[in-house]
Write a protein that holds these residues in place. Structure first.
Motif, mmCIF file in Angstrom:
data_model
loop_
_atom_site.group_PDB
_atom_site.id
_atom_site.type_symbol
_atom_site.label_atom_id
_atom_site.label_comp_id
_atom_site.label_asym_id
_atom_site.label_seq_id
_atom_site.Cartn_x
_atom_site.Cartn_y
_atom_site.Cartn_z
ATOM 1 N N ALA A 54 -12.083 -20.348 17.682
ATOM 2 C CA ALA A 54 -10.836 -20.304 18.460
ATOM 3 C C ALA A 54 -11.034 -19.532 19.769
ATOM 4 O O ALA A 54 -10.298 -19.757 20.736
ATOM 5 C CB ALA A 54 -9.743 -19.651 17.627
ATOM 6 N N ALA A 55 -12.012 -18.623 19.808
ATOM 7 C CA ALA A 55 -12.265 -17.846 21.030
ATOM 8 C C ALA A 55 -12.639 -18.769 22.196
ATOM 9 O O ALA A 55 -12.449 -18.432 23.356
ATOM 10 C CB ALA A 55 -13.382 -16.833 20.782
ATOM 11 N N GLU A 56 -13.139 -19.942 21.875
ATOM 12 C CA GLU A 56 -13.522 -20.902 22.922
ATOM 13 C C GLU A 56 -12.319 -21.618 23.506
ATOM 14 O O GLU A 56 -12.374 -22.113 24.624
ATOM 15 C CB GLU A 56 -14.398 -22.020 22.302
ATOM 16 C CG GLU A 56 -15.852 -21.734 22.162
ATOM 17 C CD GLU A 56 -16.532 -22.996 21.634
ATOM 18 O OE1 GLU A 56 -16.450 -24.056 22.263
ATOM 19 O OE2 GLU A 56 -17.137 -22.899 20.550
ATOM 20 N N ASP A 69 -8.124 -5.978 16.788
ATOM 21 C CA ASP A 69 -7.904 -7.421 16.870
ATOM 22 C C ASP A 69 -9.142 -8.192 16.426
ATOM 23 O O ASP A 69 -9.044 -9.183 15.698
ATOM 24 C CB ASP A 69 -7.539 -7.846 18.310
ATOM 25 C CG ASP A 69 -6.068 -7.607 18.613
ATOM 26 O OD1 ASP A 69 -5.415 -6.928 17.796
ATOM 27 O OD2 ASP A 69 -5.574 -8.096 19.645
ATOM 28 N N TYR A 70 -10.283 -7.724 16.867
ATOM 29 C CA TYR A 70 -11.520 -8.402 16.452
ATOM 30 C C TYR A 70 -11.637 -8.337 14.923
ATOM 31 O O TYR A 70 -11.893 -9.354 14.265
ATOM 32 C CB TYR A 70 -12.751 -7.738 17.098
ATOM 33 C CG TYR A 70 -14.046 -8.219 16.479
ATOM 34 C CD1 TYR A 70 -14.667 -9.385 16.947
ATOM 35 C CD2 TYR A 70 -14.624 -7.549 15.391
ATOM 36 C CE1 TYR A 70 -15.825 -9.859 16.348
ATOM 37 C CE2 TYR A 70 -15.783 -8.009 14.786
ATOM 38 C CZ TYR A 70 -16.376 -9.168 15.268
ATOM 39 O OH TYR A 70 -17.511 -9.637 14.665
ATOM 40 N N CYS A 71 -11.448 -7.157 14.365
ATOM 41 C CA CYS A 71 -11.615 -6.976 12.911
ATOM 42 C C CYS A 71 -10.672 -7.918 12.154
ATOM 43 O O CYS A 71 -11.081 -8.634 11.248
ATOM 44 C CB CYS A 71 -11.337 -5.537 12.503
ATOM 45 S SG CYS A 71 -12.435 -4.367 13.323
ATOM 46 N N ALA A 72 -9.395 -7.914 12.550
ATOM 47 C CA ALA A 72 -8.408 -8.723 11.836
ATOM 48 C C ALA A 72 -8.724 -10.210 11.945
ATOM 49 O O ALA A 72 -8.541 -10.974 10.993
ATOM 50 C CB ALA A 72 -7.016 -8.455 12.399
ATOM 51 N N SER A 73 -9.248 -10.602 13.093
ATOM 52 C CA SER A 73 -9.507 -12.036 13.319
ATOM 53 C C SER A 73 -10.605 -12.589 12.422
ATOM 54 O O SER A 73 -10.696 -13.797 12.210
ATOM 55 C CB SER A 73 -9.909 -12.270 14.777
ATOM 56 O OG SER A 73 -11.251 -11.818 14.987
ATOM 57 N N ARG A 74 -11.432 -11.704 11.885
ATOM 58 C CA ARG A 74 -12.574 -12.193 11.086
ATOM 59 C C ARG A 74 -12.133 -12.846 9.775
ATOM 60 O O ARG A 74 -12.891 -13.583 9.158
ATOM 61 C CB ARG A 74 -13.573 -11.055 10.814
ATOM 62 C CG ARG A 74 -14.268 -10.473 12.060
ATOM 63 C CD ARG A 74 -14.974 -11.511 12.896
ATOM 64 N NE ARG A 74 -14.139 -12.049 13.952
ATOM 65 C CZ ARG A 74 -14.536 -12.998 14.805
ATOM 66 N NH1 ARG A 74 -15.757 -13.480 14.747
ATOM 67 N NH2 ARG A 74 -13.697 -13.458 15.720
ATOM 68 N N GLY A 78 1.006 -13.765 11.011
ATOM 69 C CA GLY A 78 1.442 -15.128 10.710
ATOM 70 C C GLY A 78 1.129 -16.105 11.830
ATOM 71 O O GLY A 78 1.580 -17.260 11.826
ATOM 72 N N GLY A 79 0.313 -15.653 12.799
ATOM 73 C CA GLY A 79 0.124 -16.419 14.033
ATOM 74 C C GLY A 79 -0.730 -17.675 13.928
ATOM 75 O O GLY A 79 -0.834 -18.413 14.911
ATOM 76 N N PHE A 110 -4.821 -17.812 14.342
ATOM 77 C CA PHE A 110 -4.440 -16.407 14.519
ATOM 78 C C PHE A 110 -5.027 -15.697 15.738
ATOM 79 O O PHE A 110 -4.521 -14.678 16.145
ATOM 80 C CB PHE A 110 -4.784 -15.640 13.242
ATOM 81 C CG PHE A 110 -4.341 -14.204 13.165
ATOM 82 C CD1 PHE A 110 -3.065 -13.812 13.570
ATOM 83 C CD2 PHE A 110 -5.188 -13.217 12.654
ATOM 84 C CE1 PHE A 110 -2.662 -12.485 13.459
ATOM 85 C CE2 PHE A 110 -4.791 -11.897 12.546
ATOM 86 C CZ PHE A 110 -3.528 -11.529 12.956
ATOM 87 N N TYR A 111 -6.109 -16.207 16.315
ATOM 88 C CA TYR A 111 -6.685 -15.450 17.428
ATOM 89 C C TYR A 111 -7.252 -16.365 18.502
ATOM 90 O O TYR A 111 -7.374 -17.575 18.332
ATOM 91 C CB TYR A 111 -7.786 -14.504 16.930
ATOM 92 C CG TYR A 111 -9.080 -15.194 16.520
ATOM 93 C CD1 TYR A 111 -10.146 -15.323 17.411
ATOM 94 C CD2 TYR A 111 -9.247 -15.720 15.245
ATOM 95 C CE1 TYR A 111 -11.332 -15.954 17.041
ATOM 96 C CE2 TYR A 111 -10.423 -16.338 14.863
ATOM 97 C CZ TYR A 111 -11.459 -16.455 15.769
ATOM 98 O OH TYR A 111 -12.627 -17.078 15.411
ATOM 99 N N GLY A 112 -7.583 -15.737 19.609
ATOM 100 C CA GLY A 112 -8.254 -16.406 20.712
ATOM 101 C C GLY A 112 -9.012 -15.330 21.464
ATOM 102 O O GLY A 112 -9.347 -14.290 20.874
ATOM 103 N N ALA A 113 -9.249 -15.540 22.743
ATOM 104 C CA ALA A 113 -9.968 -14.521 23.511
ATOM 105 C C ALA A 113 -9.443 -14.507 24.936
ATOM 106 O O ALA A 113 -8.862 -15.492 25.399
ATOM 107 C CB ALA A 113 -11.460 -14.819 23.508
#
Ligand code: ASP
Length: 436
Positions: free
Chosen positions: A132-134, A107-112, A182-183, A167-170
């Motif tokens: 977005a992690a914030e 997930d980390y890799c893809a989020s980059r 597609g998120g 696409f990501y968060g944390a």
């Protein structure tokens, strides 16, 4: 203010990014920007997200991955240089590479992909980068915490101009979690809802939804306005432009979504709204899918047997086979299921129906396509069904099954697979060409 999300094809290279920058600059209300990772540059090309997953996979089994990562780095360097930016993306790329080869999670890799893209766009626009992690928060179980995410976003994104990676968060511990593919659409929707934006613009490579599949109908007309409910019906039956989970946050907050085309910004696009007063056409759109089967279960006096339906449905449930629809007549219930997974469990399901329901006959019909004719304009209007059947009858198509929801928002029809395309074409002619 407006929240604007740009998809991967809109950010595929420097040329596309420049279009995005021009669009954002054309309207100062576009203050909160959400980006995807660069997508395919050509139909046979690669999405950066796919390449990141691949690098992760190769690195995790010690099979290299350096070359793939170099191609990723090249994509970002080309965008940076093509836009004439001074931003030192090399430093970010080094950090990402190090993390991947040190065993970072998928997930980390893809989020980059989104992270790096947002860094560049923020530099190009001179907007603030917000990770977005914030603000996008996932639970420990990996589910989106919508309420908390909205709270965090509303607090963090104030009067300024921001670029946020999609696409990501944390999770609470800070571990990166992605949505499904597609998120980034979902990220944009969360932010638009959190900020009570008057509109969530979703910029992609098509000018919104079309009234029918262009692979079936030549030059179908675009849908300018569609309600969330109509969209839900059409998407369920196959029409896809937005991530299916992207509508919920905006819809819940009453924020309209405007689908626009980065490559043709002058075109109207499609507005997805809570409700509409005017209906330009009786029907808003037609969609459909192949790959269904009908299981007709007949039993004399079934209608008077109060446990019959429950036993019948339980058999499908116990075999992990979802029931899509279930029209019935006095003595026959027709269960509509998807070919897959039904086919692989068919023998067992039919045996169990025989045991638990004791039917007089079971008949299975394969190769069924379902068509959905959707439009709030059909509600309480007489003669729609007559037009529909006349159009199909004139085209020589026999209808195997018909369902109309109580809301009169849609009519679902079952036809044989080979009649699917001609049926869509006949209905399109009837409800769009004739009315034009
Ligand atoms: N980059 C991610 C994907 O390719 C997410 C997105 O584009 O929305 O699926």
């Amino acid at each position: 203010m407006k929240v604007a999300k740009f998809g991967g094809s809109s950010l595929a290279d420097a040329h596309q990014c420049q279009k995005v920058i021009d669009i954002i600059k054309a309207d100062p209300k576009r203050r909160v920007i959400v980006v995807s990772a660069p997508g395919k540059r050509t139909p046979g090309g690669h999405k950066v997200t796919d390449m990141l997953y691949l690098t992760h996979q190769l690195a995790s089994i010690d099979m290299g991955g350096n070359e793939v990562f170099s191609s990723i780095a090249e994509r970002y360097l080309n965008i940076r240089n093509g836009l004439g930016l001074a931003y030192p993306i090399e430093d970010d790329l080094d950090t990402v590479k190090q993390a991947i080869f040190d065993g970072a999670e998928a997930d980390y890799c893809a989020s980059r992909g989104e992270y790096l893209c947002a860094r560049l766009l923020a530099a190009a626009l001179d907007f603030e980068f917000v990770d977005a992690a914030e603000i996008v928060r996932f639970t420990e179980a990996g589910d989106l915490d919508l309420a908390l995410s909205q709270k965090l976003a509303a607090k963090r994104l104030q009067e300024g101009c921001y670029v946020v990676p999609g696409f990501y968060g944390a999770d609470e511990a800070g571990k990166i979690v992605t949505f499904s593919r597609g998120g980034s659409d979902i990220t944009g929707s969360i932010l638009a809802a959190a900020l009570q934006a008057p509109v969530y613009e979703n910029w992609t490579d098509v000018s919104g939804f079309l009234a029918a599949d262009p692979r079936i109908v030549k030059d179908p007309c675009p849908i300018e306005v569609i309600t969330y409910e109509e969209l839900h019906e059409l998407s369920y039956m196959g029409a896809q432009v937005l991530h299916e989970d992207a509508v919920y946050p905006a819809r819940r907050a009453g924020v309209p979504i405007h689908i626009k085309n980065t490559n043709a910004p002058q075109e109207e696009g499609t507005r997805i709204v809570p409700s509409k007063d005017e209906h330009r056409h009786v029907v808003t759109g037609i969609s459909g899918k192949n790959g269904f089967m009908l299981v007709h279960v007949s039993k004399r006096h079934a209608a008077g047997d109060s446990g019959f339906l429950r036993r019948l449905v339980s058999v499908f449930e116990a075999n992990g086979c979802a029931v899509e629809h279930m029209p019935s007549s006095i003595d026959t219930v027709s269960v509509i299921v998807r070919e897959d997974p039904f086919r692989s469990r068919q023998k067992k399901i039919l045996e169990e129906i025989s045991i638990f329901c004791e039917p007089d006959a079971i008949q299975v019909q394969e190769d069924i396509a379902l068509l959905a004719v959707v439009g709030e304009g059909m509600a309480k209007r007489a003669g729609v069904a007559a037009r529909l059947f006349t159009a199909l009858g004139t085209a020589g198509i026999s209808v195997r099954m018909i369902l109309q929801g109580a809301s009169e928002l849609n009519i679902i029809l079952g036809v044989r697979k080979e009649n699917f395309k001609p049926a869509v074409q006949a209905l399109y002619r009837e409800f769009f060409k004739e009315e034009a």
